[in-house]
Design a protein around this motif. Sequence first.
Motif, PDB file in Angstrom:
ATOM      1  N   ARG A 165       7.894  -8.304  73.574  1.00 21.60           N
ATOM      2  CA  ARG A 165       6.958  -7.183  73.611  1.00 21.60           C
ATOM      3  C   ARG A 165       6.022  -7.320  74.810  1.00 21.60           C
ATOM      4  N   LEU A 167       2.926  -7.014  77.164  1.00 13.86           N
ATOM      5  CA  LEU A 167       1.494  -6.959  76.899  1.00 13.86           C
ATOM      6  C   LEU A 167       0.831  -5.807  77.642  1.00 13.86           C
ATOM      7  N   SER A 176       3.825 -11.111  78.091  1.00 12.15           N
ATOM      8  CA  SER A 176       4.261 -10.632  76.782  1.00 12.15           C
ATOM      9  C   SER A 176       3.245 -10.999  75.712  1.00 12.15           C
ATOM     10  N   VAL A 177       3.301 -10.267  74.609  1.00 15.42           N
ATOM     11  CA  VAL A 177       2.441 -10.563  73.467  1.00 15.42           C
ATOM     12  C   VAL A 177       2.747 -11.956  72.939  1.00 15.42           C
ATOM     13  N   SER A 217      -7.863 -16.097  75.054  1.00 18.25           N
ATOM     14  CA  SER A 217      -7.544 -14.662  75.086  1.00 18.25           C
ATOM     15  C   SER A 217      -8.147 -13.984  76.312  1.00 18.25           C
TER      16      SER A 217
END
Length: 269
Positions: A165, A167, A176-177, A217
Motif C-alpha cells: 500500500r 503511503l 509504503s504503509v 512517524s
Amino acid sequence: MLIPRILTALILAPLFIWAVFTLPEDSFSYLLLLFVLLGAWEFARLIKIEQPLYRALVALGITGCALVAGQHAQNAINLQIVLIVSIVWWGLNLYWVISYPKHTQSWYGSGIIRVMSGVMLLAPMWVALTNLHSLYGSVHFLLLMLLIWAADSGAYFIGRAFGKRKLAPNVSPGKSVEGVIGGIGFSLIIMLAFLQQQNISLELYLSYLLLAIVVSSVSVLGDLYESLFKRISGIKDSGHILPGHGGILDRIDSLTAAAPFFLLGLILI
C-alpha cells in the motif's frame, strides 16, 4: 552506489558519535550550525535559486535566523514556544503532503514563502538539537539519532519485503504503509533497549514508547516534505557532498521534523 554509501557511513557515523560525546557544548552547536548552513545552501537550490551569490545569501540568512531563534530560546518558556510553533508548522506541512499536487501555489508560489520554509525547516531543528544536547546530554541525543536511523532502516527493509500500500504515491512512490509500520517497530525496539539500560520508572515506560512512535512517524513527514521540493524542482538529490548518500539535506530531512517533537516530548515527560 552501495559500496560508497557503506564506506561513507562507516567513516562519518563514528566521527559524529565521537563529536556527540566529546565536543564541548559550544563547539558541538557550531558543528550542528555548519550542517544548517550546508542544508540551507542545498535548500536554496530546491527552491530554484541557482545563482551562487543568491544561494549564499539565502543560506546565510537561514543560518542567521537559526542563531536568532537560538538566542530567543535560551529560557524554558521561549524554548517551548519555538518547539510548539515548529510542531504546528509541521502539522500544516502534513496537509501539503496529503493534498499534493493541490494547493501547491500556497506553499511554493511565493519566493518569500519558499525562503521562510527553509527557515522553519532548519532553524527549529538546530534549536531543538542544541538544547537536547545541553539539557539532556549525549545519551539522549544519540537516542534520537538511533530512533531515526531505526525508523529509516525498518521502513526500507520492511517496505521492500512487504510493502504493497503506497503511503504518498504523488510525493514519494517508493514509500509504503507497511514500511512506515516496520520503521515504527524498529524504533520501538531501540527505545525498549534504551529503557532497559536507564533508571526510568515503569510508569514512564508508556510515555517513552509513545514518544518513539511519534518521532519515528514524523521523521517520515520530514522526508516527504523534502520530497515535495525535489519533485517540483526536478532534482533527485539535494546535493552530492556525501558519496552514496546525496546531500546534507537528504541525511537530515527526517531530523528536521523529529527533533522538535522529540525535545518537546522529553520536556513534557
